[in-house]
Design a protein around this motif. Structure first.
Motif, short mmCIF file in Angstrom:
data_model
loop_
_atom_site.label_atom_id
_atom_site.label_comp_id
_atom_site.label_asym_id
_atom_site.label_seq_id
_atom_site.Cartn_x
_atom_site.Cartn_y
_atom_site.Cartn_z
N LYS B 115 28.08 -40.24 -2.62
CA LYS B 115 28.57 -41.55 -2.22
C LYS B 115 30.09 -41.50 -2.06
CE LYS B 115 25.77 -44.99 -3.77
NZ LYS B 115 25.29 -45.78 -4.92
N THR B 116 30.74 -40.84 -2.99
CA THR B 116 32.20 -40.70 -2.93
C THR B 116 32.62 -39.89 -1.71
OG1 THR B 116 32.15 -40.68 -5.34
CG2 THR B 116 34.23 -40.11 -4.30
N ILE B 117 31.95 -38.78 -1.50
CA ILE B 117 32.29 -37.91 -0.37
C ILE B 117 32.15 -38.65 0.95
CG2 ILE B 117 31.53 -35.85 0.92
CD1 ILE B 117 30.84 -34.57 -1.80
N TYR B 122 37.81 -41.02 3.35
CA TYR B 122 38.01 -39.59 3.18
C TYR B 122 37.67 -38.79 4.44
CZ TYR B 122 38.51 -40.72 -1.75
OH TYR B 122 38.94 -41.24 -2.93
N ASN B 123 36.98 -39.46 5.38
CA ASN B 123 36.66 -38.82 6.65
C ASN B 123 36.02 -37.44 6.48
OD1 ASN B 123 36.61 -38.39 9.44
ND2 ASN B 123 38.66 -37.45 9.45
N LEU B 124 35.04 -37.38 5.59
CA LEU B 124 34.39 -36.08 5.34
C LEU B 124 32.95 -36.01 5.84
CD1 LEU B 124 35.68 -35.17 1.75
CD2 LEU B 124 36.22 -33.98 3.89
N ARG B 125 32.44 -37.13 6.38
CA ARG B 125 31.09 -37.03 6.94
C ARG B 125 31.16 -36.23 8.23
NH1 ARG B 125 25.82 -39.12 7.28
NH2 ARG B 125 25.92 -40.82 5.81
N GLY B 126 30.40 -35.16 8.28
CA GLY B 126 30.40 -34.33 9.47
C GLY B 126 29.24 -34.66 10.38
#
Lengths: 310, 317
Positions: B115-117, B122-126
């Motif tokens: 959930k944090t990622i 954070y723009n970390l969903r690829g």
């Protein structure tokens, strides 16, 4: 937490002596289908020579006699029914089994899926009305101190609760036949807690409750259990599973669906450090159903399982 | 550095070391590091020389846990943050700002970490689908086998299954596999089977995969033996590029993946490396029951993934 319970029947050696005792009283009439070029034939002949079964061959007679001659097999006392089509042989064997003329059916060189499809055709009359049929495999892993049963990896396509209840009841019944009473049954899932979105965990919990309420008789059942919690006492303790008669010491694993059962079965066949065997149980008579990759020992073990199930 | 295919768990670690020696040593940040198994794995991996660890968490707890097990923390970078949620956010932020190349789960639920990622900032969903790959080194099999998905998607839709497949291909590329040989599971190899997912696999997944991904060989349905045994495949007259030689075994449920992987670990001495794929940084998670070797290979595969992303500018800028 319970100690690790080991039943008196705990190895294929024990299965062998039990089968031997049983065959001394009555040798089951055993039909081999499509023997030519099948590795199964070797194990079948071994079982005949060890006085475990009475041999029936359902195949092209001329070809079989030639095959026996070429492979140095003494076929005195073999009953041969001259049927040159494997599908007809399957149907005939199955119909004979319905009339108590055959006690065990052994699959030779026919792909398992084809074999089962024909066996379950109406014409074969293999399945008694209302009696479920399922696949049961048995393992003796090196780093487990007893036998471990797995079901269903080959027959039951549906995995609704009703089907899982049927599979479980068949496993309990087979377990009794090999001499393991009140087996400890783990209904497998990916986790050991109930998640509403994970169907397998709900079914595991339901089966456990049904056993507790004696709706399923003759077994301790716990579920959902993950693989290591079911089989590894340390993992069970680590996960805080208390008051379970099953966790860490399962005798039987109920797979959540046929894909999973089949993959575990095949993975163990190919890579497991384990002896094993497998049969189809619940029809007129037991059927040994082996894959090409099975070892000779596995095939022989499957015949032993059939003898006890017959 | 050569691009030889990685076919064993030892090679995974060797390759991670080679990348580090080539001046591209990866930094792995541990979110909520007060977990002794995780600390041990990171310290071991750092000692072997393929990563720099950053432990974000409750420093006094981390130190006392390490002390109990005689783990030396002298060389370890520790960021003190006793609050679980803040620690998780700090760790993820390091990955977001590219100060860390991979994230390792510590003492918090997987769902909380993910959930944090996946927080927008954070723009970390690829990718749309995040999935777990269990890369197994099975004694007796001639290469690594990537079983997926046993940890993220419970019962994938056909679109999610395509996403899981895409992630698995990415892992295979990071392992220098070419072509990537993919087997899709089924208890039978007959297309006509009553097993419901087989139709979707054959009619949707395979054509889509062929259209979207270059350099893959793919086949469905294949039971486990026909996917991983050349002898069994030959017996069935299967001489295609996948049967008996699969790199990826794509299954239909979390149960199948999880239970097959665990049965191979428990009864076939398989070594296991797990990684969550689909975020812009690889996410490593290990469980208490994993051996030190499993934990180290899991960290190695995360380093390889991170390096593959870097070298190929995989996520753009």
């Amino acid at each position: 937490m319970n100690n690790f319970n080991i039943p008196s029947v705990k190895s294929f050696k024990d299965i062998y002596s039990k089968a031997k005792d049983k065959a001394n009283k009555y040798k089951p009439k055993t039909a081999l289908i499509a023997p030519h070029g099948s590795a199964m034939t070797e194990s079948f002949v071994k079982a005949v020579n060890e006085n475990l079964i009475e041999p029936f061959i359902l195949a092209d007679e001329k070809l079989f006699r030639k095959y026996a001659l070429n492979n140095n097999i003494n076929i005195d006392g073999y009953k041969i029914l001259d049927i040159n089509q494997p599908d007809k042989a399957i149907i005939t064997a199955s119909q004979m089994s319905g009339k108590n003329e055959i006690d065990i059916i052994v699959k030779g060189r026919v792909p398992a899926e084809e074999f089962l499809n024909i066996l379950f055709e109406k014409e074969s009359k293999f399945q008694k009305k209302g009696k479920p049929v399922s696949h049961i495999s048995l393992f003796q892993p090196k780093n487990y101190q007893k036998l471990l049963m797995l079901t269903d990896g080959a027959v039951t396509v549906k995995n609704d609760l009703k089907s899982l209840i049927n599979i479980t009841n068949n496993a309990i019944s087979f377990s009794g036949k090999i001499g393991i009473d009140n087996p400890r049954i783990a209904v497998l899932a990916a986790v050991e807690v109930v998640y509403p979105q994970m169907d397998s965990t709900i079914k595991g919990a339901v089966l456990a409750k049904m056993a507790e309420r004696n709706q399923i008789k003759g077994a301790f059942i716990d579920g959902p259990l993950s693989f290591d919690v079911a089989m590894d006492m340390e993992a069970a303790i680590g996960k805080g599973i208390k008051n379970s008669e099953v966790a860490g010491q399962a005798d039987i694993m109920i797979a959540p669906d046929i894909d999973t059962g089949n993959s575990i079965y095949k993975a163990m066949t190919l890579y497991g450090d384990t002896e094993m065997g497998g049969i189809v149980f619940g029809g007129n008579v037991p059927v040994t159903l082996n894959a090409f990759v099975d070892s000779e020992q596995t095939r022989f073990n499957s015949i032993l399982m059939s003898v006890l199930a017959s | 550095m050569d691009k030889k295919p990685i076919i064993s768990s030892d090679m995974l670690i060797e390759q991670a070391v080679a990348i580090a020696n080539d001046g591209r040593k990866k930094t792995v940040v541990v979110a909520v590091a007060q977990d002794v198994d995780v600390i041990e794995a990171v310290v071991e991996a750092q000692k072997t020389g393929y990563l720099n660890g950053v432990l974000v968490g409750d420093k006094s707890k981390i130190e006392s846990l390490a002390d109990e097990k005689n783990i030396d923390l002298k060389e370890m970078n520790i960021i003190d943050e006793p609050d679980v949620l803040i620690a998780a956010n700090k760790a993820v932020e390091l990955a977001s700002t590219k100060e860390a190349d991979a994230i390792m789960k510590g003492f918090l639920p997987t769902s909380a970490l993910l959930k944090t990622i996946l927080k927008k900032e954070y723009n970390l969903r690829g990718k749309e689908t995040l999935s777990h790959c269990a890369v197994l080194d099975i004694p007796g099999y001639h290469k690594l086998l990537n079983l997926t998905d046993g940890g993220m998607v419970v019962k994938p839709t056909k679109e999610q299954k395509l996403g899981i497949l895409e992630n698995a291909i990415t892992v295979s590329k990071a392992l220098n596999l070419t072509p990537v040989r993919i087997a899709i599971s089924g208890a039978t190899n007959l297309n006509s089977s009553k097993i419901s997912h087989i139709k979707d696999d054959v009619e949707f997944l395979i054509p889509k995969a062929k259209e979207m991904f270059p350099d893959v060989e793919i086949k469905a349905p294949l039971p486990f033996d026909l996917a991983t045994s050349k002898k069994a495949a030959k017996h069935r007259n299967l001489d295609d590029a996948v049967s008996g030689d699969a790199d990826v075994y794509l299954v239909d449920s979390i149960e199948e993946c999880n239970l097959v992987a665990k049965s191979l670990i428990q009864f076939a001495q398989a070594v296991f490396a797990g990684v969550i794929v689909g975020a812009k940084v690889p996410v490593s998670l290990v469980s208490r029951t994993d051996t030190v070797k499993n934990k180290k290979t899991s960290l190695a595969i995360a380093c390889l993934m991170a390096d593959y992303y870097d070298q190929n500018n995989f996520w753009g800028n």
